[in-house]
Design an enzyme around this catalytic site. Structure first.
Site, PDB file in Angstrom:
ATOM      1  N   SER A 267      -9.210   9.671  -6.899  1.00  0.00           N
ATOM      2  CA  SER A 267     -10.207  10.960  -7.175  1.00  0.00           C
ATOM      3  C   SER A 267     -10.123  11.466  -8.477  1.00  0.00           C
ATOM      4  CB  SER A 267      -9.393  11.906  -6.346  1.00  0.00           C
ATOM      5  OG  SER A 267     -10.253  13.407  -6.332  1.00  0.00           O
TER       6      SER A 267
ATOM      7  N   TYR B 241      -2.480  17.674  -2.406  1.00  0.00           N
ATOM      8  CA  TYR B 241      -3.744  16.606  -2.599  1.00  0.00           C
ATOM      9  C   TYR B 241      -3.879  15.885  -3.919  1.00  0.00           C
ATOM     10  CZ  TYR B 241      -8.531  14.346  -2.090  1.00  0.00           C
ATOM     11  OH  TYR B 241      -9.558  13.556  -2.256  1.00  0.00           O
TER      12      TYR B 241
HETATM   13  N1  LIG Z   1     -15.633  12.785  -0.469  1.00  0.00           N
HETATM   14  C1  LIG Z   1     -15.262  12.976  -1.654  1.00  0.00           C
HETATM   15  O1  LIG Z   1     -15.758  13.903  -2.370  1.00  0.00           O
HETATM   16  C2  LIG Z   1     -14.190  12.499  -2.351  1.00  0.00           C
HETATM   17  C3  LIG Z   1     -13.951  12.665  -3.670  1.00  0.00           C
HETATM   18  C4  LIG Z   1     -12.730  11.957  -4.119  1.00  0.00           C
HETATM   19  C5  LIG Z   1     -11.907  10.945  -3.595  1.00  0.00           C
HETATM   20  N2  LIG Z   1     -12.435  10.802  -2.051  1.00  0.00           N
HETATM   21  C6  LIG Z   1     -11.390   9.800  -1.443  1.00  0.00           C
HETATM   22  O2  LIG Z   1     -12.386   8.913  -0.890  1.00  0.00           O
HETATM   23  C7  LIG Z   1     -11.687   8.535   0.302  1.00  0.00           C
HETATM   24  C8  LIG Z   1     -12.840   8.509   1.628  1.00  0.00           C
HETATM   25  O3  LIG Z   1     -13.067   9.822   1.593  1.00  0.00           O
HETATM   26  P1  LIG Z   1     -14.583  10.002   2.416  1.00  0.00           P
HETATM   27  O4  LIG Z   1     -15.243  11.219   1.715  1.00  0.00           O
HETATM   28  O5  LIG Z   1     -15.244   8.701   2.820  1.00  0.00           O
HETATM   29  O6  LIG Z   1     -14.124  10.868   3.904  1.00  0.00           O
HETATM   30  P2  LIG Z   1     -14.011  10.587   5.333  1.00  0.00           P
HETATM   31  O7  LIG Z   1     -13.257  11.548   5.811  1.00  0.00           O
HETATM   32  O8  LIG Z   1     -15.254  10.397   5.763  1.00  0.00           O
HETATM   33  O9  LIG Z   1     -13.249   9.050   5.454  1.00  0.00           O
HETATM   34  C9  LIG Z   1     -11.970   8.918   5.368  1.00  0.00           C
HETATM   35  C10 LIG Z   1     -11.699   8.278   6.480  1.00  0.00           C
HETATM   36  O10 LIG Z   1     -10.345   7.760   6.610  1.00  0.00           O
HETATM   37  C11 LIG Z   1      -9.807   7.882   8.060  1.00  0.00           C
HETATM   38  N3  LIG Z   1      -8.449   7.925   8.144  1.00  0.00           N
HETATM   39  C12 LIG Z   1      -7.647   9.448   8.110  1.00  0.00           C
HETATM   40  N4  LIG Z   1      -6.511   9.266   8.282  1.00  0.00           N
HETATM   41  C13 LIG Z   1      -6.092   8.045   8.477  1.00  0.00           C
HETATM   42  C14 LIG Z   1      -5.029   7.175   8.860  1.00  0.00           C
HETATM   43  N5  LIG Z   1      -3.891   7.996   9.095  1.00  0.00           N
HETATM   44  N6  LIG Z   1      -5.230   5.852   8.886  1.00  0.00           N
HETATM   45  C15 LIG Z   1      -6.459   5.225   8.770  1.00  0.00           C
HETATM   46  N7  LIG Z   1      -7.563   6.211   8.701  1.00  0.00           N
HETATM   47  C16 LIG Z   1      -7.539   7.661   8.392  1.00  0.00           C
HETATM   48  C17 LIG Z   1     -10.713   8.933   8.587  1.00  0.00           C
HETATM   49  O11 LIG Z   1     -10.693   8.697   9.850  1.00  0.00           O
HETATM   50  C18 LIG Z   1     -11.809   8.754   7.997  1.00  0.00           C
HETATM   51  O12 LIG Z   1     -12.750   7.967   8.725  1.00  0.00           O
HETATM   52  C19 LIG Z   1     -10.518   9.277   0.508  1.00  0.00           C
HETATM   53  O13 LIG Z   1      -9.234   8.900   0.067  1.00  0.00           O
HETATM   54  C20 LIG Z   1     -10.941  10.778  -0.453  1.00  0.00           C
HETATM   55  O14 LIG Z   1      -9.740  11.298  -0.908  1.00  0.00           O
HETATM   56  C21 LIG Z   1     -13.216  11.445  -1.519  1.00  0.00           C
END
Ligand SMILES: NC(=O)c1ccc[n+]([C@@H]2O[C@H](COP(=O)([O-])OP(=O)(O)OC[C@H]3O[C@@H](n4cnc5c(N)ncnc54)[C@H](O)[C@@H]3O)[C@@H](O)[C@H]2O)c1
Ligand SMILES: [Zn+2]
Length: 705
Positions: free
Chosen positions: A582, A595
């Site tokens: 991130s 985080y």
């Molecule tokens: N969306 C953003 O703006 C953003 C920005 C920077 C980084 N990220 C990172 O991108 C990644 C994906 O995020 P996203 O936006 O798609 O979110 P999201 O919540 O849609 O997807 C994350 C998925 O991880 C799953 N998950 C949660 N806990 C889990 C566990 N213990 N075991 C297995 N799966 C688990 C959730 O069920 C979910 O489906 C994350 O690591 C997040 O930190 C997202």
């Protein structure tokens, strides 16, 4: 058309009077209907095997004269899903007139080109090599199938005699000959010499049967195959099947454990030329063969029907491992099986050298397709999952053939030279050359954690579009099920496997990786993407929340990588780990202690593993997204509303608001993150590891130094 319903024991009678009645008078529709019914029963013909035809009267568009036209399954395709577009339509008289210019068997391949001059329907599929087999026979409807029960007789040492006796001379016999113009002439000659027969058995190959109507042909075909199967059943039991059991199979759960432990090692060996995808089966029929006394005698003989060995190679590789072998000792397992692979490749090269002709195509990948682990099961490896699965289906057909032939007589395979002439047939090579080029990720297997979610699903979709096999997983079962259905719809049932995975539970990770390995044979790409977000001040942030963030983001990335690397090292063909980190790993802001610091730990863990795994050619890179709002669970649950309120805007205005904070004023979508991941594994960056790629529309504070 008879209204009586026939009953059969060994084949499925699927004809529906009402459905057929609606097609009355449309012989082509009835041909397609019959073909689909025949193709629906794998006991009648293998996937893609066999062909069917009908002859009708139609107007010649040039002269308005009535002409006899043959509709026949064209090159490629499967009877089970045959449509009109899969048929070739040819003038029968023109096709037969080719006999006048035929120069003899050494020149028969040149006739294939000429079939195109006989085409009636300009929308025809290309006519197949089997076209004259149908065209030279006079019957209105003809079925050519590869039924296991018939091939068992066709491949038995005294198959001709058995055929004569069993059918009282009503089924003719044409000894083995490569399909083509000449075999068409042989079939016609057989009929001329035996007028009144109801079909012809092709030695080592399959069956021809026919009728005046689609229905008569269908029933004739079923009756002949039923009689073959009945006969084999009667003879079975006189002696032990395959000489009796030599090895007792492990219990089912242990077989899967052993298969999961061994598959990556085998995949590594099979991928010495091209990355291969695997399939595993411990089907009852397979176990009976691979655990038998006769395995050592029968396996090297190879398969009989040309369709079988084109998919399975001339013979399988039989492993010398005990069912209870200690597979945790990877080095010793590799030491045991490496010489077997060397010997197989040498055997294949010798076969090529001995049988090749001056104009033969270059030798192809010498690795085995079918690998047998007695007591455990059968692995197949091929360029993609569908081909690997179908290879297993075909070897199971071959096992059925061997079992039947051994029960009634003695199994014989095709002579090696005949097998070679088919495998390296110039027409076969031309078919291979016409195949579309493989996609960038074809042969690769990817597991993206949290792929039920926004970014994870987009990555999985992109990888699947580029040809990868993907293992859909998430802790959220509903998201897994939805995504799996969506992927099966878009990419077919072979491209995606699915499993529930909690990245904080070691057992769950081990089970998911085993499931991936059982589904596809190994693993090439891991994307650590699963995540949650908690944004709180140091006062409000609980210690439990801190642990949860670190368990999922940091420890999860560590544990999934650890299990993944173990598989990659067994394969010894490199690999990729991509960590979705991130902007927050770099940028410091309030209310983000847990985080943000966990993301920083993920980033440094990427660099540490890149440093450690370079020698294994396992690349470790990171992608830093920012503000990906579409489909994200992270932004659901009130978080987006909270942010919007804080900025005095609506949730709908959030993406644009975040975009304005970027250098390029861009809204970041899940697909943008997926593109970045694809770039890392596409082959263009094969020499890059330990990198970070920002995908955030440009945030100067997040530039990596
Ligand atoms: N969306 C953003 O703006 C953003 C920005 C920077 C980084 N990220 C990172 O991108 C990644 C994906 O995020 P996203 O936006 O798609 O979110 P999201 O919540 O849609 O997807 C994350 C998925 O991880 C799953 N998950 C949660 N806990 C889990 C566990 N213990 N075991 C297995 N799966 C688990 C959730 O069920 C979910 O489906 C994350 O690591 C997040 O930190 C997202
Ligand atoms: Zn055939």
């Amino acid at each position: 058309m008879s209204a009586e319903t026939k009953t059969f024991k060994h084949v499925s009678y699927l004809w529906d009077e009402a459905t057929a009645a609606a097609m009355q008078g449309d012989e082509v529709a009835l041909l397609i209907y019959r073909s689909n019914l025949l193709g629906a029963d794998l006991r009648l013909t293998n996937y893609g095997g066999g062909n069917t035809s009908c002859k009708v009267t139609a107007k010649d568009p040039l002269t308005n004269e009535d002409k006899e036209i043959m509709y026949v399954k064209g090159s490629g395709g499967d009877l089970g899903t045959l449509k009109k577009s899969g048929l070739a339509a040819l003038y029968v008289d023109r096709l037969r007139s080719l006999k006048a210019i035929y120069r003899g068997i050494e020149h028969e391949d040149e006739m294939v080109e000429l079939f195109n001059h006989c085409i009636y329907d300009l929308a025809s599929k290309a006519p197949s090599i089997d076209t004259p087999l149908h065209g030279f026979l006079p019957f209105k409807h003809i079925d050519h199938l590869h039924p296991d029960a018939a091939i068992a007789i066709a491949a038995a040492r005294d198959g001709k005699k058995i055929t004569e006796e069993l059918f009282g001379g009503t089924i003719g016999w044409v000894p083995w000959q490569k399909p083509g113009f000449d075999l068409g002439l042989q079939l016609k000659q057989c009929l001329d010499e035996n007028p009144g027969i109801r079909g012809i058995m092709l030695g080592s190959h399959g069956l021809f049967t026919w009728g005046d109507t689609a229905y008569e042909s269908y029933v004739n075909t079923l009756e002949v195959i039923e009689k073959c199967a009945d006969y084999i059943e009667q003879q079975t039991g006189a002696k032990p099947v395959f000489g009796g059991e030599k090895i007792v199979a492990l219990p089912a759960a242990d077989r899967l454990k052993k298969a999961a432990a061994l598959a990556p090692v085998l995949r590594g060996c099979c991928s010495s030329h091209t990355k291969m995808v695997g399939h595993f089966t411990d089907d009852e029929r397979v176990l009976q063969f691979i655990n038998s006394n006769d395995l050592d005698r029968l396996a090297p003989l190879g398969t009989s029907c040309p369709d079988h060995f084109l998919r399975t190679k001339i013979s399988p590789l039989v492993l010398n491992l005990a069912p209870d072998e200690d597979l945790d000792n990877v080095a010793s397992v590799k030491e045991k099986i490496a010489p077997l692979f060397d010997a197989y490749r040498k055997m294949y090269a010798d076969y090529y050298e001995t049988c090749k002709h001056p104009n033969s195509p270059a030798m192809r990948d010498p690795n085995p397709v079918v690998i047998i682990y007695p007591g455990v099961g059968m692995f197949t490896f091929s360029k993609d999952k569908q081909t690997a699965r179908v290879a297993a289906e075909f070897y199971t057909n071959a096992i059925n053939v061997m079992r039947g032939a051994e029960a009634i007589s003695e199994y014989t395979s095709l002579p090696r030279q005949e097998a070679f002439n088919i495998e390296y047939w110039l027409l076969e090579e031309a078919k291979l050359q016409r195949m579309p080029k493989p996609k960038p990720l074809s042969g690769r297997i990817a597991l993206i954690t949290g792929s039920g979610g926004g970014i994870g699903k987009a990555i999985a979709r992109r990888f699947a579009e580029e040809g990868a096999c993907v293992v859909i997983n998430d802790i959220n079962e509903e998201r897994v099920n939805e995504t799996t259905l969506e992927f099966q719809k878009s990419f077919g049932k072979d491209a995606a496997a699915s499993v529930i995975l909690d990245v904080t539970a070691n057992d769950s990770i081990k089970a998911a990786i085993d499931a991936a390995v059982l589904a596809f044979g190994g693993l090439d790409i891991i994307v650590n993407n699963a995540g949650i977000s908690i944004s709180k001040s140091i006062t409000d942030h609980t210690i439990e929340e801190w642990d949860r963030l670190y368990d999922i983001l940091v420890k999860g990335q560590f544990m999934v990588s650890k299990h993944g690397v173990a598989v990659m090292r067994k394969q010894d063909i490199g690999g990729d780990i991509i960590n979705i980190v991130s902007k927050n790993s770099v940028v410091s802001g309030p209310n983000n202690a847990g985080y943000g610091s966990a993301k920083a730990a993920q980033a440094h863990l990427s660099r540490l593993l890149a440093a450690e795994l370079g020698g294994d050619k396992i690349r470790v890179n990171a992608v830093n997204p920012d503000a990906v709002i579409a489909n994200s669970n992270i932004w659901a649950g009130g978080w987006a509303e909270g942010r919007a309120r804080a900025y005095g805007i609506t949730v709908e205005e959030l993406p644009a608001y975040y975009a304005r904070r970027t250098l390029m004023n861009e809204v970041i979508l899940p697909e943008d993150i997926a593109n970045a991941c694809f770039v890392f594994v596409s082959g263009l960056l094969n020499k890059s590891t330990g990198n970070v790629l920002n995908v955030d529309g440009g945030v100067a504070a997040a530039f990596v130094r």
